[in-house]
Design a protein around this motif. Sequence first.
Motif, PDB file in Angstrom:
ATOM      1  N   VAL A   1      64.347  33.437  91.610  1.00 33.68           N
ATOM      2  CA  VAL A   1      62.894  33.643  91.523  1.00 33.68           C
ATOM      3  C   VAL A   1      62.357  32.822  90.356  1.00 33.68           C
ATOM      4  O   VAL A   1      62.415  33.216  89.195  1.00 33.68           O
ATOM      5  CB  VAL A   1      62.531  35.132  91.372  1.00 33.68           C
ATOM      6  N   CYS A   2      61.836  31.662  90.723  1.00 36.85           N
ATOM      7  CA  CYS A   2      61.306  30.722  89.735  1.00 36.85           C
ATOM      8  C   CYS A   2      59.850  31.038  89.432  1.00 36.85           C
ATOM      9  O   CYS A   2      59.369  30.871  88.327  1.00 36.85           O
ATOM     10  CB  CYS A   2      61.449  29.318  90.301  1.00 36.85           C
ATOM     11  N   GLY A   3      59.138  31.511  90.452  1.00 36.66           N
ATOM     12  CA  GLY A   3      57.734  31.854  90.292  1.00 36.66           C
ATOM     13  C   GLY A   3      57.221  32.508  91.550  1.00 36.66           C
ATOM     14  O   GLY A   3      57.910  32.533  92.579  1.00 36.66           O
TER      15      GLY A   3
ATOM     16  N   MET B   1      68.689  38.889  93.848  1.00 37.14           N
ATOM     17  CA  MET B   1      67.406  38.265  93.525  1.00 37.14           C
ATOM     18  C   MET B   1      67.349  38.193  92.021  1.00 37.14           C
ATOM     19  O   MET B   1      67.522  39.222  91.362  1.00 37.14           O
ATOM     20  CB  MET B   1      66.292  39.232  93.944  1.00 37.14           C
ATOM     21  N   GLN B   2      67.117  37.019  91.492  1.00 37.06           N
ATOM     22  CA  GLN B   2      67.125  36.942  90.034  1.00 37.06           C
ATOM     23  C   GLN B   2      66.031  36.045  89.502  1.00 37.06           C
ATOM     24  O   GLN B   2      65.888  34.892  89.920  1.00 37.06           O
ATOM     25  CB  GLN B   2      68.507  36.458  89.552  1.00 37.06           C
ATOM     26  N   GLY B   3      65.242  36.590  88.593  1.00 40.39           N
ATOM     27  CA  GLY B   3      64.229  35.802  87.906  1.00 40.39           C
ATOM     28  C   GLY B   3      64.872  35.042  86.764  1.00 40.39           C
ATOM     29  O   GLY B   3      65.894  35.460  86.223  1.00 40.39           O
ATOM     30  N   PHE B   4      64.279  33.927  86.398  1.00 38.10           N
ATOM     31  CA  PHE B   4      64.880  33.147  85.303  1.00 38.10           C
ATOM     32  C   PHE B   4      63.835  32.247  84.668  1.00 38.10           C
ATOM     33  O   PHE B   4      62.813  31.921  85.272  1.00 38.10           O
ATOM     34  CB  PHE B   4      66.054  32.298  85.825  1.00 38.10           C
TER      35      PHE B   4
END
Lengths: 373, 373
Positions: free
Chosen positions: B283-285, B311-314
């Motif tokens: 999850v880039c944006g 699912m991973q934001g970074f």
Amino acid sequence: METTIRNKQVILKHYINGFPEESDLMIVTAPDTMELKVKPGSSTILVKNLFLSCDPYMGTFMREPDSGSSEVAVETLSLLDAFIPGKVTTLHTQTNTWLQLAIVVNAFVQPIAGVGVSEVIDSDDPCFAKGDFVWGIVDWEEYSTVNSFGRFKIDISINVPLSYYTGILSLTAYAGFFEICSPKKGEAVFVSAAAGAVGQLVGQFAKLMGCYVVGSAGSKQKVDLLLNKFGFDDAFNYKEEPDLDATLKRCLPQGIDIYFENVGGKMLDSVLMNMKVHGRIAVCGMISQYHTETQEGIKNLPVVVYKRIKMQGFLAFDFIDRFPKYLEFVLPYIKERKLVYVEDIVEGLENGPAALVGLFRGQNIGKQVLKIA
Amino acid sequence: METTIRNKQVILKHYINGFPEESDLMIVTAPDTMELKVKPGSSTILVKNLFLSCDPYMGTFMREPDSGSSEVAVETLSLLDAFIPGKVTTLHTQTNTWLQLAIVVNAFVQPIAGVGVSEVIDSDDPCFAKGDFVWGIVDWEEYSTVNSFGRFKIDISINVPLSYYTGILSLTAYAGFFEICSPKKGEAVFVSAAAGAVGQLVGQFAKLMGCYVVGSAGSKQKVDLLLNKFGFDDAFNYKEEPDLDATLKRCLPQGIDIYFENVGGKMLDSVLMNMKVHGRIAVCGMISQYHTETQEGIKNLPVVVYKRIKMQGFLAFDFIDRFPKYLEFVLPYIKERKLVYVEDIVEGLENGPAALVGLFRGQNIGKQVLKIA
């Protein structure tokens, strides 16, 4: 012992649309007799089922599989698929009530299925012998003919109640908490459905790790259990909290490092607002969303970016290779009574439908198990 | 060279509620002159800003920070915070139009900020010398006094355009695709906002890995770029697809192993229906959700359980230690022209507001950069 029986089974009457009801399931007696022997050369195992696990995911298997996503669904679960409704007819009786009588049109009518503990009655598989106890996926029926795939022999020298193989020994809490969330001492952990089969263990594992742990449940009785029996640091009844975001800020003012997700919906949305940077969410289930007509959309997902949150779904079965390691970890705690484990055991296959659908109303306290022999 | 200047800056006029508009930002000239020298003993660095990066997250910094979640927000970003609106007044002129004139009441009025590439003009920090080029977070202004924290010297012997440090060399695509998604040869990759700064690189990295890659974008021109310039296997204009679920099933009938998420909303919901078991979502944006009045809820999250989706934001900055490794990987591809990189360069600080808010309408093609010197 009699050598032929007529098997009693729990079948799905029809696919459900909304909330599972007891009347969506029924008890049938197989029309044909079954010999309590395996066929030579069949490599099969005949088992007598002792304990059946009632699990939230089973409710989702009562719905018609979405044909549109079938290509994707095929590979989803190697051991379990959506239940197949039995072919039944209903007869109108003189007393003007509906007597539901199963007429098994198809000899291969499928009972519902789930994790169970069984005793081997006869075996044509060299790895299993009469008298062995096993756990794995079985149909909801008195006797099953199964094979060795995904079937695990129970080491009875371990000497814990056999029902534990449907719950505390099933890896779910361990896999989700330790493998997905990598907890560290001092972290803040929040567990929803915390008085359930998995939540109670996650809370206690978190305390063993030196975490601060808060749980939510749906009744005062369950909240008391969390605080007084399972050792949670704080707990609340979500039904009495009009603003879950405010509740979480009150209980966890510094934010949440680890969320063990069992419920989904509004709770998840509020948790997202309160997650800390680099937080981890193990998604074990989303029971609040399985049977709603219109699912509640999760609106706060964009925070996963700047908070760098990891959210991961999992099934315990994927971690089956950790089973020996888990036993080594958990058995000493069980033996020394440093882990409490509450089961809600209902007896009799005929009480299975009520026990299973009771899960969706939160009627169980602790792990819901059906004892059938 | 003149030794004192009056600095031109881009400031936020007021917190926004809805969609960012050009008129929410303004160009001001600082009332006080600035000497183009650092104070001895200050350990500061005076830089002339050359390129400023326009990034979607900057739109979210134009909103008032949610005071309720401030405890949690404090630790979120160590380098960047929500923008602070400048104190400005508006004067009514004779011509009956509104002339916006900044009266800087507070000497410390803050311009907006973001990643930029700058040239060192003077330095009291022994690690940086006049003539060095650096990248890091800078204010949107002609000259900035900065410190060394989060400031990286550019090795000019690498000999790539300086603007590349705002984009292709910024680790985002690399960190999200390789570090979060662990791609394997033959996997199916889907990228949204695929013609943007990050998406174009993810698609090309996926092809280099031997993946099958499909991209979505918001115009025919961008779709053509994906197919004919960036080498995507398939691409579609999401604005012309009434049923995104059906579109994804058409383009990726076997399902999606890796989703590189830039947009959120309906696209994410449709992707979830089409993810394969053990799929990964970086999850880039979620640009579609940053400025809507009411956010679209994501309804299909429960599938992450049985599909075991991660699912991973970074944020790229978390992976800054991989920068040398990334350069080693990417520079040969750049030099051999095996990677294409499209930039949308706008010149002049005064055109910054339009360039930045244009991002939210998808007006840019490729990486949006502002060249100011």
